[in-house]
Design an enzyme around this catalytic site. Structure first.
Site, PDB file in Angstrom:
ATOM      1  NE  ARG A  46     -48.019 102.789 -39.625  1.00  0.00           N
ATOM      2  CZ  ARG A  46     -48.385 103.706 -40.532  1.00  0.00           C
ATOM      3  NH1 ARG A  46     -49.600 104.210 -40.510  1.00  0.00           N
ATOM      4  NH2 ARG A  46     -47.544 104.107 -41.472  1.00  0.00           N
ATOM      5  CE  LYS A 136     -49.070  86.439 -38.705  1.00  0.00           C
ATOM      6  NZ  LYS A 136     -50.033  87.311 -38.003  1.00  0.00           N
ATOM      7  CD  GLU A 177     -51.926  83.179 -37.787  1.00  0.00           C
ATOM      8  OE1 GLU A 177     -50.892  83.823 -38.016  1.00  0.00           O
ATOM      9  OE2 GLU A 177     -52.922  83.686 -37.249  1.00  0.00           O
ATOM     10  CE  LYS A 219     -50.833  83.664 -34.378  1.00  0.00           C
ATOM     11  NZ  LYS A 219     -50.097  84.912 -34.162  1.00  0.00           N
TER      12      LYS A 219
HETATM   13  P1  13P Z   1     -55.165  87.634 -33.031  1.00  0.00           P
HETATM   14  O1  13P Z   1     -54.727  86.986 -31.747  1.00  0.00           O
HETATM   15  O2  13P Z   1     -55.705  89.023 -32.851  1.00  0.00           O
HETATM   16  O3  13P Z   1     -56.056  86.725 -33.846  1.00  0.00           O
HETATM   17  O4  13P Z   1     -53.852  87.870 -33.892  1.00  0.00           O
HETATM   18  C1  13P Z   1     -52.901  86.890 -33.961  1.00  0.00           C
HETATM   19  C2  13P Z   1     -52.254  86.921 -35.275  1.00  0.00           C
HETATM   20  O5  13P Z   1     -51.062  87.090 -35.373  1.00  0.00           O
HETATM   21  C3  13P Z   1     -53.093  86.720 -36.467  1.00  0.00           C
HETATM   22  O6  13P Z   1     -52.290  86.479 -37.582  1.00  0.00           O
END
Ligand code: 13P
Length: 343
Positions: A46, A136, A177, A219
């Site tokens: 990782r 996030k 998000e 987002k």
């Molecule tokens: P994806 O663009 O693969 O959907 O991932 C973005 C992300 O940070 C999801 O939380």
């Protein structure tokens, strides 16, 4: 407090032609990605994979920030430089995923609520010391029969707002998000309806909880047909519906919007973003990207866990970042994909 710092970070995150690379997969999710290329998921594999993504030359032209995972923000490059320091040196902001994942929502079969508020104030202080300037939190909304429930939307936006308020208190810009999943056979229209309702509820709750719109980045998912819908909307239809939905729901004070890719193919995610930005109407916010899979997929495939493939993987990431940067200006063309292959 932190007004100027928050405004400067948010502006840098959505600087013209720049977007965000999400490399914040939890240990469970990264294992699934590694399984696809036959690589065992260990602390070291990782680290090596995140190292190649972070250390690629020239990425800062197109990438303003990268979202890290708890394990990753404490790791270092092969040469021993902590990842946040290496990123800072390259001109890339360090972000951190602070939610602890979507869990089953009690009393609402098939729906989820995102956890992670307990101890968040203390964790944010720790991440800030480690170099994080933004964070996030991802909420998951599922479309299905009688779903989403109002209860599910309310539980999720409440948590998003509590998270965002704590981030701003700490001088960290929150990425909020609310992901409406592509899973299912629903139409574009149904996705529009659910996304509009979710985003209205979100900004209402953010306001109620005294979150400053100027100091956050949204987002969202795009307004798109369900993966199994027989009638797949065109690129133009997705772009038009997404922009219309955002205009109805997102205050002009928000400094920027960065999309997730959500399972779209890499080139389609770029085409959708490009078409939105190629539209004639001026929008109150820049539209950019914060893709995980749609930026990483070609790099992951090129890497396959082989140290000798690191340059090829970095080239693949550079290319996708460049294509999405072009899409931020509405200047992307499908031919540009072939040019890169020939180069
Ligand atoms: P994806 O663009 O693969 O959907 O991932 C973005 C992300 O940070 C999801 O939380």
């Amino acid at each position: 407090m932190f007004e100027r710092e928050l405004a400067a970070t948010a502006a840098a995150m959505v600087a013209p032609g720049k977007g965000i690379l999400a490399i914040d997969e939890s240990s469970g999710t990264i294992k699934k990605r590694f399984d696809l290329i036959g690589v065992e998921s260990t602390v070291e594999t990782r680290r090596a994979y995140r190292d190649l993504l972070i250390s690629g030359d020239g990425l800062a032209q197109f990438i303003s920030g990268m979202i890290l995972y708890d394990e990753t923000i404490k790791q270092a490059t092969k040469a021993g430089t902590p990842f946040p320091d290496a990123m800072k040196k390259a001109g890339i902001l360090a972000g951190i995923k602070v939610d602890t994942g979507a869990k089953a929502l009690a009393g609402a079969a098939g729906e989820q609520v995102t956890e992670g508020l307990d101890g968040l104030r203390e964790r944010l202080a720790e991440y800030k010391k480690l170099g994080a300037t933004f964070a996030k939190w991802r909420a998951v909304i599922t479309i299905g029969t009688d779903m989403p429930s109002q209860y599910c939307i309310e539980a999720n936006v409440h948590a998003l707002a509590r998270y965002a308020a704590l981030c701003q208190e700490a001088g960290i810009v929150p990425i909020v998000e609310p992901e409406v999943l592509m899973d299912g056979s629903h139409t574009l229209e149904r996705c529009f309806e659910v996304t509009e309702k979710t985003q209205h509820a979100l900004f209402d709750e953010l306001h109620r909880q005294r979150v400053r719109f100027e100091h956050l980045v949204l987002k969202p998912s795009m307004v798109i047909s369900g993966k199994d819908c027989p009638q797949q909307a065109s690129v133009q239809q997705v772009a038009d519906a997404t922009v219309q939905c955002l205009k109805r729901t997102v205050p002009a004070a928000v400094p920027g919007i960065v999309f997730l890719s959500g399972g779209q193919s890499d080139e389609l995610a770029t085409a959708h973003l490009n078409t939105m930005n190629a539209g004639k109407a001026a929008l109150p916010w820049p539209l950019s990207f914060s893709y995980g899979r749609a930026l990483q997929a070609p790099a992951l495939k090129a890497w396959k866990g082989q140290p000798g493939s690191v340059p090829a993987a970095q080239k693949a990431l550079y290319h996708r970042a460049k294509m999405n940067s072009a899409a931020c200006f509405g200047r992307y063309k499908a031919e540009m994909e072939k040019d890169a292959l020939a180069a």
